[in-house]
Design a protein around this motif. Structure first.
Motif, PDB file in Angstrom:
ATOM      1  N   UNK A  74      79.674 -23.662  32.357  1.00  0.00           N
ATOM      2  CA  UNK A  74      80.575 -22.657  32.920  1.00  0.00           C
ATOM      3  C   UNK A  74      79.802 -21.419  33.374  1.00  0.00           C
ATOM      4  N   UNK A  75      78.597 -21.226  32.831  1.00  0.00           N
ATOM      5  CA  UNK A  75      77.768 -20.087  33.208  1.00  0.00           C
ATOM      6  C   UNK A  75      76.871 -20.410  34.401  1.00  0.00           C
ATOM      7  N   UNK A  76      76.933 -21.648  34.886  1.00  0.00           N
ATOM      8  CA  UNK A  76      76.103 -22.077  36.006  1.00  0.00           C
ATOM      9  C   UNK A  76      76.983 -22.391  37.205  1.00  0.00           C
ATOM     10  N   UNK A  77      76.377 -22.337  38.391  1.00  0.00           N
ATOM     11  CA  UNK A  77      77.071 -22.796  39.592  1.00  0.00           C
ATOM     12  C   UNK A  77      76.596 -24.206  39.889  1.00  0.00           C
ATOM     13  N   UNK A  78      77.393 -25.189  39.448  1.00  0.00           N
ATOM     14  CA  UNK A  78      77.058 -26.584  39.710  1.00  0.00           C
ATOM     15  C   UNK A  78      77.570 -26.973  41.090  1.00  0.00           C
ATOM     16  N   UNK A  79      76.693 -27.529  41.901  1.00  0.00           N
ATOM     17  CA  UNK A  79      77.118 -28.043  43.197  1.00  0.00           C
ATOM     18  C   UNK A  79      76.774 -29.516  43.282  1.00  0.00           C
ATOM     19  N   UNK A  80      77.639 -30.269  43.942  1.00  0.00           N
ATOM     20  CA  UNK A  80      77.430 -31.699  44.031  1.00  0.00           C
ATOM     21  C   UNK A  80      76.228 -31.989  44.914  1.00  0.00           C
ATOM     22  N   UNK A  81      75.314 -32.780  44.392  1.00  0.00           N
ATOM     23  CA  UNK A  81      74.087 -33.120  45.097  1.00  0.00           C
ATOM     24  C   UNK A  81      74.241 -34.405  45.900  1.00  0.00           C
ATOM     25  N   UNK A  82      74.874 -35.408  45.321  1.00  0.00           N
ATOM     26  CA  UNK A  82      75.033 -36.678  46.012  1.00  0.00           C
ATOM     27  C   UNK A  82      75.488 -37.762  45.058  1.00  0.00           C
ATOM     28  N   UNK A  83      75.693 -38.953  45.589  1.00  0.00           N
ATOM     29  CA  UNK A  83      76.079 -40.109  44.787  1.00  0.00           C
ATOM     30  C   UNK A  83      74.985 -41.171  44.899  1.00  0.00           C
ATOM     31  N   UNK A  84      74.705 -41.843  43.778  1.00  0.00           N
ATOM     32  CA  UNK A  84      73.630 -42.827  43.706  1.00  0.00           C
ATOM     33  C   UNK A  84      74.216 -44.130  43.163  1.00  0.00           C
ATOM     34  N   UNK A  85      74.111 -45.192  43.956  1.00  0.00           N
ATOM     35  CA  UNK A  85      74.786 -46.427  43.575  1.00  0.00           C
ATOM     36  C   UNK A  85      74.052 -47.694  43.909  1.00  0.00           C
ATOM     37  N   UNK A  86      72.705 -47.668  43.916  1.00  0.00           N
ATOM     38  CA  UNK A  86      71.955 -48.905  44.157  1.00  0.00           C
ATOM     39  C   UNK A  86      72.352 -49.955  43.114  1.00  0.00           C
ATOM     40  N   UNK A  87      72.507 -51.207  43.510  1.00  0.00           N
ATOM     41  CA  UNK A  87      72.999 -52.224  42.574  1.00  0.00           C
ATOM     42  C   UNK A  87      72.155 -52.378  41.311  1.00  0.00           C
ATOM     43  N   UNK A  88      70.847 -52.144  41.406  1.00  0.00           N
ATOM     44  CA  UNK A  88      69.966 -52.391  40.261  1.00  0.00           C
ATOM     45  C   UNK A  88      69.504 -51.100  39.590  1.00  0.00           C
ATOM     46  N   UNK A  89      70.206 -49.989  39.804  1.00  0.00           N
ATOM     47  CA  UNK A  89      69.713 -48.714  39.271  1.00  0.00           C
ATOM     48  C   UNK A  89      69.897 -48.605  37.752  1.00  0.00           C
ATOM     49  N   UNK A  90      70.760 -49.426  37.171  1.00  0.00           N
ATOM     50  CA  UNK A  90      71.021 -49.354  35.732  1.00  0.00           C
ATOM     51  C   UNK A  90      71.094 -50.781  35.196  1.00  0.00           C
ATOM     52  N   UNK A  91      70.272 -51.131  34.199  1.00  0.00           N
ATOM     53  CA  UNK A  91      70.268 -52.505  33.681  1.00  0.00           C
ATOM     54  C   UNK A  91      71.555 -52.880  32.962  1.00  0.00           C
ATOM     55  N   UNK A  92      72.426 -51.923  32.664  1.00  0.00           N
ATOM     56  CA  UNK A  92      73.674 -52.237  31.958  1.00  0.00           C
ATOM     57  C   UNK A  92      74.750 -52.783  32.889  1.00  0.00           C
TER      58      UNK A  92
END
Length: 243
Positions: A74-92
């Protein structure tokens, strides 16, 4: 395919956070040591999965930053950077992550919690130089966040927030050098800064450092958007050895 035969694909939604600050005039990124698999023991950006039953994406980003590093988003200004969705980016499985960026001065020492074994500020140059490796695709997310942060310094007055209430041109230049990762010529930098009206304002005082001539003192001006922008020198070599 008939609509009644269609089954929604199993996709998990997560958030990742790129948080930058300056510590002793060096650009640092917030990293956590993962305490669970996959990549247990590896360093990564703070983040995690959404609670699908009760929170939106921004709320999840705030919660993960609090839980994993004890920092109040809440003390920071968070801005959306992007979305990451490569099929193999997470082994789960298939995981799409929405990344957020914040760059702010004076952030405290992080305190690890939940599934993070450790939270730390790490020099960005150690990551870009290959001395620190990140889990998942987090290095690419960090690089994208770094480029966004560097662009913000070109087009906004963000750099002045990392200086004191009064500062010298050299101190302002050090902020740009730390974030951009390059060395700047003081005279050229001074000329570019002076070309932007109301970016910084002289206060009619000087500060002596060492035996040299005293340096003029400035304060942040009312301008928040820089025109013309303070563009990075073309072809400059960064501190990480990249162009």
């Amino acid at each position: 395919m008939p609509e009644e035969d269609w089954t929604p694909p199993p996709v998990l939604l997560a958030v990742d956070l790129v948080i930058f600050t300056l510590r002793e005039s060096v650009l640092h990124a917030l990293l956590v040591e993962r305490g669970v698999d996959p990549f247990c023991g590896a360093l990564a950006l703070p983040g995690g999965f959404l609670d699908n039953d009760r929170e939106d994406v921004v709320a999840a980003a705030h919660r993960e930053l609090q839980e994993e590093a004890n920092l109040d988003a809440a003390q920071l200004h968070l801005e959306q950077l992007g979305a990451y969705g490569a099929p193999d980016r997470d082994p789960r499985g298939r995981v799409v992550s929405v990344a957020y960026l914040a760059i702010a001065p004076g952030l405290p020492v992080p305190i690890a919690g939940t599934d993070a074994a450790r939270a730390t500020w790490t020099p960005v140059s150690d990551i870009l130089g290959g001395h620190v490796r990140l889990a998942f695709d987090h290095e690419q997310i960090l690089i994208d966040g770094l480029e966004r942060a560097r662009s913000k310094l070109e087009h906004s007055a963000l750099a002045t927030t990392f200086c004191g209430k009064t500062f010298t041109i050299n101190e302002l230049q050090q902020v740009y050098e730390a974030v951009w990762g390059i060395e700047l010529d003081l005279r050229n930098f001074y000329r570019k800064v002076q070309a932007v009206s109301d970016f910084i304002v002289p206060i009619g005082a000087e500060r002596r450092a060492g035996k040299g001539r005293p340096a003029r003192l400035f304060k942040a001006g009312p301008r928040t958007t820089l025109h013309p922008p303070l563009t990075r020198p073309t072809g400059a070599t960064t501190a990480e050895g990249k162009q």
